[in-house]
Write a protein that holds these residues in place. Structure first.
Motif, PDB file in Angstrom:
ATOM      1  N   GLN A  57       0.851  -1.182   0.000  1.00 30.66           N
ATOM      2  CA  GLN A  57       0.000   0.000   0.000  1.00 30.66           C
ATOM      3  C   GLN A  57       0.886   1.231   0.000  1.00 30.66           C
ATOM      4  O   GLN A  57       1.712   1.417   0.910  1.00 30.66           O
ATOM      5  N   LEU A  58       0.741   2.052  -1.038  1.00 29.39           N
ATOM      6  CA  LEU A  58       1.605   3.220  -1.224  1.00 29.39           C
ATOM      7  C   LEU A  58       0.764   4.383  -1.720  1.00 29.39           C
ATOM      8  O   LEU A  58       0.094   4.275  -2.761  1.00 29.39           O
ATOM      9  N   ASP A  59       0.769   5.468  -0.970  1.00 28.75           N
ATOM     10  CA  ASP A  59       0.021   6.672  -1.326  1.00 28.75           C
ATOM     11  C   ASP A  59      -1.454   6.371  -1.606  1.00 28.75           C
ATOM     12  O   ASP A  59      -2.053   6.902  -2.548  1.00 28.75           O
ATOM     13  N   GLY A  60      -2.029   5.493  -0.794  1.00 33.73           N
ATOM     14  CA  GLY A  60      -3.439   5.169  -0.930  1.00 33.73           C
ATOM     15  C   GLY A  60      -3.767   4.173  -2.017  1.00 33.73           C
ATOM     16  O   GLY A  60      -4.944   3.842  -2.233  1.00 33.73           O
ATOM     17  N   THR A  61      -2.756   3.645  -2.698  1.00 29.80           N
ATOM     18  CA  THR A  61      -2.953   2.669  -3.768  1.00 29.80           C
ATOM     19  C   THR A  61      -2.514   1.294  -3.276  1.00 29.80           C
ATOM     20  O   THR A  61      -1.444   1.162  -2.677  1.00 29.80           O
ATOM     21  N   THR A  62      -3.343   0.282  -3.530  1.00 29.68           N
ATOM     22  CA  THR A  62      -3.033  -1.087  -3.132  1.00 29.68           C
ATOM     23  C   THR A  62      -2.566  -1.880  -4.332  1.00 29.68           C
ATOM     24  O   THR A  62      -3.254  -1.938  -5.363  1.00 29.68           O
ATOM     25  N   LEU A  63      -1.382  -2.500  -4.214  1.00 30.74           N
ATOM     26  CA  LEU A  63      -0.802  -3.296  -5.293  1.00 30.74           C
ATOM     27  C   LEU A  63      -0.520  -4.710  -4.803  1.00 30.74           C
ATOM     28  O   LEU A  63      -0.163  -4.922  -3.639  1.00 30.74           O
ATOM     29  N   LEU A  64      -0.644  -5.671  -5.704  1.00 33.21           N
ATOM     30  CA  LEU A  64      -0.179  -7.034  -5.481  1.00 33.21           C
ATOM     31  C   LEU A  64       0.942  -7.302  -6.471  1.00 33.21           C
ATOM     32  O   LEU A  64       0.781  -7.053  -7.679  1.00 33.21           O
ATOM     33  N   LEU A  65       2.063  -7.807  -5.985  1.00 30.59           N
ATOM     34  CA  LEU A  65       3.212  -8.133  -6.828  1.00 30.59           C
ATOM     35  C   LEU A  65       3.344  -9.654  -6.913  1.00 30.59           C
ATOM     36  O   LEU A  65       3.399 -10.330  -5.877  1.00 30.59           O
ATOM     37  N   ASP A  66       3.346 -10.180  -8.125  1.00 28.74           N
ATOM     38  CA  ASP A  66       3.467 -11.624  -8.375  1.00 28.74           C
ATOM     39  C   ASP A  66       2.613 -12.442  -7.394  1.00 28.74           C
ATOM     40  O   ASP A  66       3.137 -13.284  -6.643  1.00 28.74           O
ATOM     41  N   PRO A  67       1.303 -12.244  -7.405  1.00 33.36           N
ATOM     42  CA  PRO A  67       0.439 -12.894  -6.406  1.00 33.36           C
ATOM     43  C   PRO A  67       0.174 -14.368  -6.714  1.00 33.36           C
ATOM     44  O   PRO A  67      -0.922 -14.757  -7.124  1.00 33.36           O
ATOM     45  N   MET A  68       1.190 -15.190  -6.500  1.00 37.82           N
ATOM     46  CA  MET A  68       1.033 -16.634  -6.644  1.00 37.82           C
ATOM     47  C   MET A  68       0.546 -17.173  -5.296  1.00 37.82           C
ATOM     48  O   MET A  68       1.311 -17.278  -4.344  1.00 37.82           O
ATOM     49  N   PHE A  69      -0.747 -17.509  -5.212  1.00 40.56           N
ATOM     50  CA  PHE A  69      -1.355 -17.953  -3.972  1.00 40.56           C
ATOM     51  C   PHE A  69      -1.751 -19.429  -4.014  1.00 40.56           C
ATOM     52  O   PHE A  69      -2.470 -19.909  -3.143  1.00 40.56           O
ATOM     53  N   GLY A  70      -1.299 -20.153  -5.034  1.00 44.31           N
ATOM     54  CA  GLY A  70      -1.665 -21.554  -5.181  1.00 44.31           C
ATOM     55  C   GLY A  70      -0.909 -22.467  -4.233  1.00 44.31           C
ATOM     56  O   GLY A  70       0.048 -22.080  -3.564  1.00 44.31           O
ATOM     57  N   ARG A  71      -1.325 -23.728  -4.207  1.00 41.09           N
ATOM     58  CA  ARG A  71      -0.711 -24.719  -3.315  1.00 41.09           C
ATOM     59  C   ARG A  71       0.663 -25.152  -3.791  1.00 41.09           C
ATOM     60  O   ARG A  71       1.528 -25.504  -2.985  1.00 41.09           O
ATOM     61  N   ALA A  72       0.878 -25.170  -5.123  1.00 41.52           N
ATOM     62  CA  ALA A  72       2.145 -25.666  -5.666  1.00 41.52           C
ATOM     63  C   ALA A  72       2.422 -24.975  -6.996  1.00 41.52           C
ATOM     64  O   ALA A  72       1.499 -24.737  -7.779  1.00 41.52           O
ATOM     65  N   PRO A  73       3.692 -24.640  -7.282  1.00 39.78           N
ATOM     66  CA  PRO A  73       4.056 -23.943  -8.525  1.00 39.78           C
ATOM     67  C   PRO A  73       4.249 -24.923  -9.677  1.00 39.78           C
ATOM     68  O   PRO A  73       5.364 -25.175 -10.118  1.00 39.78           O
ATOM     69  N   SER A  74       3.150 -25.459 -10.183  1.00 41.41           N
ATOM     70  CA  SER A  74       3.238 -26.522 -11.179  1.00 41.41           C
ATOM     71  C   SER A  74       1.943 -26.581 -11.975  1.00 41.41           C
ATOM     72  O   SER A  74       0.872 -26.258 -11.457  1.00 41.41           O
ATOM     73  N   PRO A  75       2.020 -27.030 -13.242  1.00 47.21           N
ATOM     74  CA  PRO A  75       0.781 -27.260 -13.992  1.00 47.21           C
ATOM     75  C   PRO A  75       0.005 -28.453 -13.456  1.00 47.21           C
ATOM     76  O   PRO A  75      -1.163 -28.638 -13.789  1.00 47.21           O
TER      77      PRO A  75
END
Length: 311
Positions: A57-75
């Protein structure tokens, strides 16, 4: 990353051997994320969410950077080793509206189908390097809400000044699309703070170029983890991470790209132990927040507890 057949076989054999310290012996420590309380003060703040995911959160703006929220980094996540924490320090459904999602590249540990599907109706704008929009559009994101950028593009967004900056990496999500899309790092400049997000990158002269053009930075989020001599061109060793932080003229560094998944052969604590040691030798400030812990940028103090020793 050119590898001979012999080297590929060697890597396969190494990965088949079990390193008993490649993963923590128990669930990692987290702090519940309370983004809904962040509006109580205007100070810029962020929380590291494991691996390279960050909410800012910067200057009232909310950002997500690389939001990988999965269980595993795989297809094929059902067959992959899962996230160390087992779950996230928040529920995606409880996130407030997000102004901007910044993506660094399209690898599975940074761009996750399930996460994008759950986030897409909460996000005002997705900002990505060249070519990555095709993934988002296929997953149902409105093309009108996506911007693509090349290296050294500078632009205003939601009251902030952003720049798409170089990285030394590669891209691809299948056997047939290697390097079909761009990869990058990001500069996020506001009135109250100036930040650098490295994405994934090997060490190179681009860090000095970025520092000369956009530094100094109040805080850097620097790749630290998933390294090996055989792919040193595309991922930094922790000592190089410290040098890259110095090159971009950073003041405080938070190491990222560790603490969530095992994607290399080293012990899971090796990245943070080595980067803290190298940072101490170079007399730089390294903050080591727990996953989900709020960090106030330019605050009087930064989290430095070695929480990984408690596991």
């Amino acid at each position: 990353m050119d590898t001979t057949t012999g080297e590929k076989v060697g890597m396969l054999v190494d990965f088949m051997r079990k390193n008993p310290h490649a993963r923590p012996g128990q669930t990692v420590v987290m702090e519940p994320l309370r983004v809904d309380s962040w509006d109580q003060d205007s100070q810029p703040k962020l929380a590291w969410l494991g691996h390279s995911a960050v909410v800012l959160q910067l200057d009232g703006t909310t950002l997500l950077l690389d939001p990988m929220f999965g269980r595993a980094p795989s297809p094929f996540p059902v067959f992959s080793r899962k996230r160390y924490s087992g779950k996230l320090p928040f529920d995606i459904g409880q996130l407030p509206p997000v102004d901007v999602v910044l993506l660094s590249h399209d690898h599975y540990d940074h761009l996750d189908y399930g996460s994008i599907v759950r986030l897409k109706d909460k996000v005002k704008r997705f900002i990505v390097p060249l070519g990555v929009s095709r993934h988002l559009i296929r997953w149902g994101v409105d093309p009108a809400n996506i911007e693509e950028h090349d290296w050294w593009d500078e632009f205003d967004c939601e009251g902030l000044r952003l720049a798409c900056t170089p990285a030394r990496h590669f891209s691809g999500r299948s056997l047939t699309d290697r390097d079909a899309t761009l990869w990058c790092s990001w500069v996020v400049k506001g009135h109250s703070a100036n930040l650098f997000f490295s994405g994934d990158s090997g060490y190179g002269p681009h860090f000095q170029e970025i520092g000369a053009k956009y530094g100094p930075f109040d805080l850097t989020l620097m790749e630290c983890g998933q390294y090996d001599e055989r792919w040193a061109a595309i991922h930094m060793f922790p000592e190089q991470t410290v040098q890259a932080h110095l090159d971009v003229r950073g003041k405080v560094m938070i190491p990222i790209h560790w603490g969530a998944f095992t994607l290399a052969l080293h012990d899971w604590t090796d990245p943070i132990e080595r980067v803290v040691r190298a940072g101490s030798e170079q007399h730089i400030t390294i903050s080591t927040p727990k996953i989900g812990e709020t960090v106030r940028i330019k605050g009087e103090t930064y989290p430095i507890m070695p929480w990984w020793h408690l596991i």
